[in-house]
Design a protein around this motif. Structure first.
Motif, PDB file in Angstrom:
ATOM      1  N   UNK A  35      -4.761   9.884   2.194  1.00 53.60           N
ATOM      2  CA  UNK A  35      -5.301   8.560   2.502  1.00 53.60           C
ATOM      3  C   UNK A  35      -6.606   8.734   3.263  1.00 53.60           C
ATOM      4  N   UNK A  36      -7.442   7.730   3.201  1.00 53.72           N
ATOM      5  CA  UNK A  36      -8.748   7.771   3.862  1.00 53.72           C
ATOM      6  C   UNK A  36      -8.890   6.538   4.736  1.00 53.72           C
ATOM      7  N   UNK A  37      -9.353   6.729   5.963  1.00 53.17           N
ATOM      8  CA  UNK A  37      -9.676   5.614   6.845  1.00 53.17           C
ATOM      9  C   UNK A  37     -11.190   5.489   6.928  1.00 53.17           C
ATOM     10  N   UNK A  38     -11.709   4.290   6.709  1.00 51.97           N
ATOM     11  CA  UNK A  38     -13.143   4.062   6.840  1.00 51.97           C
ATOM     12  C   UNK A  38     -13.375   2.770   7.630  1.00 51.97           C
ATOM     13  N   UNK A  39     -14.564   2.666   8.204  1.00 53.72           N
ATOM     14  CA  UNK A  39     -14.982   1.485   8.957  1.00 53.72           C
ATOM     15  C   UNK A  39     -16.277   0.982   8.331  1.00 53.72           C
ATOM     16  N   UNK A  40     -16.270  -0.257   7.803  1.00 61.86           N
ATOM     17  CA  UNK A  40     -17.469  -0.719   7.104  1.00 61.86           C
ATOM     18  C   UNK A  40     -18.661  -0.962   8.029  1.00 61.86           C
ATOM     19  N   UNK A  41     -18.449  -0.864   9.333  1.00 60.36           N
ATOM     20  CA  UNK A  41     -19.585  -0.923  10.263  1.00 60.36           C
ATOM     21  C   UNK A  41     -20.519   0.262  10.033  1.00 60.36           C
TER      22      UNK A  41
ATOM     23  N   UNK B 198      -4.510   3.408  14.960  1.00 58.40           N
ATOM     24  CA  UNK B 198      -3.331   4.026  15.559  1.00 58.40           C
ATOM     25  C   UNK B 198      -2.049   3.466  14.958  1.00 58.40           C
ATOM     26  N   UNK B 199      -1.992   2.138  14.780  1.00 55.67           N
ATOM     27  CA  UNK B 199      -0.794   1.507  14.236  1.00 55.67           C
ATOM     28  C   UNK B 199      -0.576   1.856  12.769  1.00 55.67           C
ATOM     29  N   UNK B 200      -1.659   1.856  11.996  1.00 58.43           N
ATOM     30  CA  UNK B 200      -1.532   2.072  10.554  1.00 58.43           C
ATOM     31  C   UNK B 200      -1.048   3.476  10.204  1.00 58.43           C
ATOM     32  N   UNK B 201      -1.310   4.423  11.088  1.00 54.46           N
ATOM     33  CA  UNK B 201      -0.888   5.795  10.835  1.00 54.46           C
ATOM     34  C   UNK B 201       0.633   5.912  10.720  1.00 54.46           C
ATOM     35  N   UNK B 202       1.362   4.899  11.216  1.00 50.35           N
ATOM     36  CA  UNK B 202       2.822   4.923  11.122  1.00 50.35           C
ATOM     37  C   UNK B 202       3.309   4.639   9.699  1.00 50.35           C
ATOM     38  N   UNK B 203       2.500   3.915   8.946  1.00 49.37           N
ATOM     39  CA  UNK B 203       2.947   3.435   7.642  1.00 49.37           C
ATOM     40  C   UNK B 203       2.330   4.171   6.468  1.00 49.37           C
ATOM     41  N   UNK B 204       1.182   4.819   6.689  1.00 50.22           N
ATOM     42  CA  UNK B 204       0.457   5.486   5.618  1.00 50.22           C
ATOM     43  C   UNK B 204       0.382   6.981   5.899  1.00 50.22           C
ATOM     44  N   UNK B 205       0.682   7.792   4.889  1.00 51.76           N
ATOM     45  CA  UNK B 205       0.631   9.253   5.019  1.00 51.76           C
ATOM     46  C   UNK B 205      -0.826   9.705   4.908  1.00 51.76           C
ATOM     47  N   UNK B 206      -1.361  10.201   6.013  1.00 52.89           N
ATOM     48  CA  UNK B 206      -2.773  10.617   6.037  1.00 52.89           C
ATOM     49  C   UNK B 206      -2.939  12.134   5.929  1.00 52.89           C
TER      50      UNK B 206
ATOM     51  N   UNK C 153      -4.767   5.685  -1.151  1.00 52.68           N
ATOM     52  CA  UNK C 153      -5.289   4.479  -0.503  1.00 52.68           C
ATOM     53  C   UNK C 153      -6.478   4.761   0.413  1.00 52.68           C
ATOM     54  N   UNK C 154      -7.413   3.842   0.403  1.00 51.91           N
ATOM     55  CA  UNK C 154      -8.456   3.802   1.419  1.00 51.91           C
ATOM     56  C   UNK C 154      -8.141   2.612   2.313  1.00 51.91           C
ATOM     57  N   UNK C 155      -7.942   2.871   3.590  1.00 55.38           N
ATOM     58  CA  UNK C 155      -7.759   1.791   4.560  1.00 55.38           C
ATOM     59  C   UNK C 155      -9.136   1.468   5.125  1.00 55.38           C
TER      60      UNK C 155
ATOM     61  N   UNK D 157       0.835  -1.204   0.000  1.00 55.31           N
ATOM     62  CA  UNK D 157       0.000   0.000   0.000  1.00 55.31           C
ATOM     63  C   UNK D 157       0.871   1.256   0.000  1.00 55.31           C
ATOM     64  N   UNK D 158       1.947   1.229   0.759  1.00 54.32           N
ATOM     65  CA  UNK D 158       2.856   2.362   0.834  1.00 54.32           C
ATOM     66  C   UNK D 158       3.506   2.637  -0.523  1.00 54.32           C
ATOM     67  N   UNK D 159       3.903   1.580  -1.227  1.00 53.50           N
ATOM     68  CA  UNK D 159       4.483   1.752  -2.563  1.00 53.50           C
ATOM     69  C   UNK D 159       3.471   2.385  -3.511  1.00 53.50           C
TER      70      UNK D 159
END
Length: 406
Positions: free
Chosen positions: A120-126, A107-115, A69-71, A59-61
């Protein structure tokens, strides 16, 4: 001016790309515009592990190549459980546990993806799955899925042998619906993920075509495996976690320092940002010189996951262990009331049980200072107890300083 390398070629050369659908069309699309793509992660634990890390690096590449990316964190799908690669039903989790895991993942993913700046977008399918009306969902989405076709999907085959619950059978519809929702809301045209998700991905792309008449694409990544074909990231202690509280940075480093010789090249390509030229130089030899490549692999991965400062500290301790630099090697405190070597092994966490410790001792794999332990019930010597510390050796690669604390 040198032409910029296509992202699909980068992913192929580094060993990520396994399968794609309509690859020629996807290649042109990725050349013409910056696309939005998504990868899903079901929060089945309160930490990401090495298997997730491979996907995060891919994803980072993609993000470095300019794509967005959408996480997607599966707070909704986690309530059902993905049957892919499973021979049994996943343990059901409470809503509170799932939400806690979702928060940990973010919290963990924020270390690897530039938000920053909407990169980048974070979503929760709930957010959309948990409010669905079931009858409406069946009428709108269920009619687009063929049961006969679903039963041939790889993700269901193992479960069919022991019994596939109707709960799990819904998973493919839910993941397909995720892709449809992201396509409509964010113009997401590409789903990526582990190769075990291929059937679910195809279902999502097909759903978009059936419902909205749009083209959508899928691409899967190779799973990181051992030479025996088993998923990497498992040890005698369990999974190798990215959370420092669940797998210490030292143990994390040591896991990659001890990978199989013939997997070093693959790991360097998939888990670090080193150039292919440098990787080729590091792995050019399969004799004792491969150890330098292993140490570099362990250092680079630890630096990405835990930070350069932590990686430097761990590297110093590891080198101290091998050079017998007692003052700088990893240190563990053990109660001074501990009398036997077998109890020290379990207290230090080097063995999960007394049985495992006994087998290790009987196999000649344990030494206290420079003396090999020959009896499974051997006690610590009076000299060691009076000094209050000693070096415990487990095999040739694990050396720790033990302090007997009152």
């Amino acid at each position: 001016m040198t032409k910029k390398q296509h992202i699909l070629d980068i992913l192929k050369e580094r060993g990520y790309l396994k399968q794609t659908v309509f690859e020629d069309e996807l290649r042109k699309l990725l050349e013409q515009k910056k696309v939005t793509f998504y990868i899903g992660f079901d929060p089945t634990a309160d930490s990401l592990h090495v298997g997730h890390f491979t996907t995060l690096m891919a994803m980072s590449h993609m993000q470095r190549a300019g794509h967005r990316p959408i996480v997607l964190i599966g707070g909704g799908t986690a309530m059902v459980g993905d049957p892919s690669g499973r021979t049994d039903l996943r343990q059901m989790m409470t809503k509170e546990t799932i939400q806690h895991n979702v928060d940990c993942f973010r919290k963990q993913m924020a270390r690897f993806i530039d938000v920053s700046d909407g990169k980048a977008i974070f979503v929760n399918n709930a957010d959309w799955l948990c409010s669905l009306n079931y009858v409406d969902f069946l009428r709108d989405i269920g009619t687009c899925f063929s049961v006969n076709k679903m039963l041939t999907a790889e993700c269901f085959k193992q479960r069919l042998e022991k019994g596939l619950s109707f709960l799990e059978f819904n998973y493919m519809l839910m993941q397909g619906y995720d892709f449809l929702m992201l396509n409509r809301k964010y113009d997401c045209v590409l789903q990526m993920g582990g190769d075990d998700q291929w059937s679910n991905m195809l279902a999502g792309a097909d759903l978009i075509r059936r419902k909205d008449g749009k083209q959508a694409y899928c691409a899967t990544f190779s799973l990181l495996t051992t030479s025996e074909g088993k998923k990497m990231g498992k040890t005698a202690k369990g999974a190798v976690w990215l959370d420092a509280q669940k797998t210490s940075p030292y143990d994390f480093f040591q896991y990659f320092r001890n990978v199989e010789d013939d997997r070093v090249d693959t790991c360097l390509k998939m888990l670090t940002y080193l150039s292919l030229e440098e990787i080729a130089q590091l792995t050019a030899h399969r004799d004792e010189r491969i150890n330098a490549a292993k140490e570099r692999l362990a250092y680079e991965v630890t630096a990405i996951v835990h930070g350069k400062e932590v990686a430097d500290e761990v590297l110093s301790k590891v080198r101290a262990s091998f050079s017998q630099d007692v003052d700088n090697m990893p240190t563990v405190d053990v109660s001074a009331d501990t009398t036997s070597v077998i109890d020290v092994l379990t207290a230090c966490g080097l063995c999960k049980s007394r049985g495992e410790a006994r087998r290790l001792i009987e196999g000649g794999g344990v030494s206290v200072n420079d003396t090999k332990v020959v009896k499974w019930d051997e006690a610590l010597s009076q000299e060691v107890k009076q000094k209050g510390e000693f070096v415990l050796h487990k095999g040739k690669k694990v050396h720790i300083r033990v302090l007997l604390k009152k």
